[in-house]
Design a protein around this motif. Structure first.
Motif, PDB file in Angstrom:
ATOM      1  N   SER A  63       0.848  -1.200   0.000  1.00 17.16           N
ATOM      2  CA  SER A  63       0.000   0.000   0.000  1.00 17.16           C
ATOM      3  C   SER A  63       0.883   1.249   0.000  1.00 17.16           C
ATOM      4  O   SER A  63       2.115   1.162  -0.068  1.00 17.16           O
ATOM      5  CB  SER A  63      -0.960  -0.023   1.183  1.00 17.16           C
ATOM      6  N   GLY A  64       0.260   2.404   0.089  1.00 18.85           N
ATOM      7  CA  GLY A  64       0.997   3.669   0.056  1.00 18.85           C
ATOM      8  C   GLY A  64       2.044   3.776   1.154  1.00 18.85           C
ATOM      9  O   GLY A  64       3.105   4.386   0.958  1.00 18.85           O
ATOM     10  N   THR A  65       1.764   3.155   2.289  1.00 16.78           N
ATOM     11  CA  THR A  65       2.714   3.233   3.397  1.00 16.78           C
ATOM     12  C   THR A  65       4.027   2.542   3.023  1.00 16.78           C
ATOM     13  O   THR A  65       5.106   2.964   3.446  1.00 16.78           O
ATOM     14  CB  THR A  65       2.091   2.622   4.676  1.00 16.78           C
ATOM     15  N   THR A 140      -4.761  13.768   3.424  1.00 14.50           N
ATOM     16  CA  THR A 140      -6.093  13.175   3.307  1.00 14.50           C
ATOM     17  C   THR A 140      -6.900  13.346   4.591  1.00 14.50           C
ATOM     18  O   THR A 140      -8.106  13.156   4.604  1.00 14.50           O
ATOM     19  CB  THR A 140      -5.948  11.681   2.939  1.00 14.50           C
ATOM     20  N   ASP A 165       4.860  13.145  -0.572  1.00 11.62           N
ATOM     21  CA  ASP A 165       3.858  12.095  -0.400  1.00 11.62           C
ATOM     22  C   ASP A 165       2.658  12.505  -1.250  1.00 11.62           C
ATOM     23  O   ASP A 165       1.910  13.420  -0.902  1.00 11.62           O
ATOM     24  CB  ASP A 165       3.485  11.955   1.086  1.00 11.62           C
ATOM     25  N   GLN A 190      -4.737   2.985  -5.302  1.00 16.26           N
ATOM     26  CA  GLN A 190      -6.193   3.046  -5.101  1.00 16.26           C
ATOM     27  C   GLN A 190      -6.815   4.437  -5.172  1.00 16.26           C
ATOM     28  O   GLN A 190      -8.009   4.582  -4.994  1.00 16.26           O
ATOM     29  CB  GLN A 190      -6.556   2.412  -3.750  1.00 16.26           C
ATOM     30  N   LYS A 191      -5.994   5.459  -5.413  1.00 18.20           N
ATOM     31  CA  LYS A 191      -6.592   6.813  -5.446  1.00 18.20           C
ATOM     32  C   LYS A 191      -6.649   7.303  -6.896  1.00 18.20           C
ATOM     33  O   LYS A 191      -7.183   6.600  -7.733  1.00 18.20           O
ATOM     34  CB  LYS A 191      -5.812   7.721  -4.513  1.00 18.20           C
TER      35      LYS A 191
END
Ligand code: PMP
Length: 389
Positions: A63-65, A140, A165, A190-191
């Protein structure tokens, strides 16, 4: 009747049917010629989407992390000074993450809804030599946007690597990585990239790669180590397979479809479309007399919005009503103000129809909760902005 509400949270989002179709095809071997071509062209297309001709793209499962982790672990060595410019939840996360790799972190935070002044950032860079600066392009948790361009200039002036980021901004908000001198632009699938969750994506500048190559100590994260992944990216781009860890074949096929769609739309049109959608949604909030977390339009994101609940109405009452009326929205995230606002994602494949339907669902929810407003005021305000030229 459609059996599901629109998914209007800040990721995952509503995906294009062609992208979902690509995910549903039988998985291929990661060394099949067709897949090698998809992986290679996805890497090439990332450079165009990021506007970073000489950058090094990375596509990894996670994921983004993980993208945040990858940038930090490969660029930071024990004792390095890092300035974290934080506009909310994800800035704080980056500070914690960087410390795990031995960074000595200075946090420059702003109250929710505000962004730190560029002058303040420059003062800090003058006061102390920093190897790295990180900032969240769109936080976000607050829907606040930081202008990357002057920060990129500071990075060149003070010889500090700049990490952006862009999990909630890449392929939606304007980013010109190379022209603006940003060293790492990272995101997740996912964005606004428009692919189901599961890919961590990043483009690193030549300056960042040189910093990585001249490390004196091993990278402390085994999985994310670019020594393992750089040959994978270089080989697939040269249309040759190379194994380190099994790539997420179905997600990468879907990424290939989505990046082609993004480039077909064109980056300039895409930036303009998101700007129009963002300002239409903010106009709707004003039409409904809903305050918003960002202090002003100049610091407000175009990929998501954060309206406040009206006096006397809680999220527990309002959000289920909006959901029933056709749109799934997200609650607040910033710990200091969590219960006072909600979040609406409007990025990627989102259409004007989706936006107007969402505003309609919000109006219905507000009505059910007994809020007094002029019915249609939000929809009318958004409609005017969307059709202003
Ligand atoms: N940074 C920002 C700005 C984000 O919005 C998010 C996710 N909402 C993350 C980082 C972390 O991404 P992920 O949840 O995919 O790990």
């Amino acid at each position: 009747m459609k059996d599901r509400p629109l998914l209007m949270i800040p990721g995952p989002i509503e995906f294009d049917p062609e992208v979902i179709l690509a995910m549903g095809r039988p998985a291929t071997s990661h060394v099949a010629p067709g897949f090698i071509e998809q992986f290679g062209s996805a890497l090439e297309m990332m450079r165009e989407v990021w506007l970073a001709t000489s950058g090094q793209p990375f596509i990894m499962s996670g994921s983004g992390t993980l993208a945040m982790d990858m940038a930090a672990s490969n660029l930071v060595e024990e004792g390095d000074a890092v300035l974290v410019v934080s506009t909310g939840y994800f800035g704080e996360r980056y500070a914690e993450l960087l410390k795990r790799y031995g960074a000595v972190v200075t946090l420059l935070s702003s109250p929710p809804g505000e962004v730190p002044d560029v002058g303040e950032i420059e003062d800090e860079l003058q006061r102390k030599k920093y190897k790295l600066l990180t900032f969240t392009h769109v936080d976000t948790s607050t829907a606040v946007k930081v202008n990357p361009e002057p920060i990129g200039r500071l990075g060149l002036k003070y010889e500090t690597l700049i990490i952006l980021d862009g999990v909630c901004s890449v392929a939606g908000e304007e980013i010109r990585q190379e022209a603006w001198g940003i060293d790492v632009v990272l995101t997740a699938s996912q964005k606004a990239i428009g692919v189901p969750p599961g890919l961590a994506l990043l483009v690193a500048s030549q300056r960042a790669m040189e910093t990585f190559l001249s490390r004196k100590t091993p990278v402390r994260n085994y999985y994310a180590d670019w020594n393992n992944w750089l040959p994978v990216m270089e080989s697939y781009e040269a249309r040759k397979p190379y194994y380190f860890g099994t790539p997420a074949v179905s997600l990468i096929s879907a990424l290939c479809v989505s990046l082609s769609q993004i480039l077909e739309e064109g980056m300039e049109s895409r930036f303009r479309r998101h700007a129009a959608i963002g300002s239409a949604f903010r106009a709707a909030c004003k039409g409904l007399a809903l305050d918003q977390v960002p202090r002003s339009d100049t610091v407000a994101a175009n990929t998501l919005s954060a309206p406040k609940y009206p006096e006397g109405i809680s999220g527990a009452e309002l959000l289920p009503q909006i959901n029933k009326a056709g749109a799934t929205l997200a609650g607040g995230l910033h710990p200091a103000i969590k219960d006072s606002y909600f979040r609406v994602g409007h990025m990627g494949a989102v259409t004007q129809g989706d936006l107007l339907a969402t505003i309609g669902a919000i109006e219905t929810g507000l009505l059910k909760c007994g809020y007094h407003f002029s019915a249609g005021a939000g929809i009318n305000a958004a409609f005017k902005v969307l059709n202003s030229d």
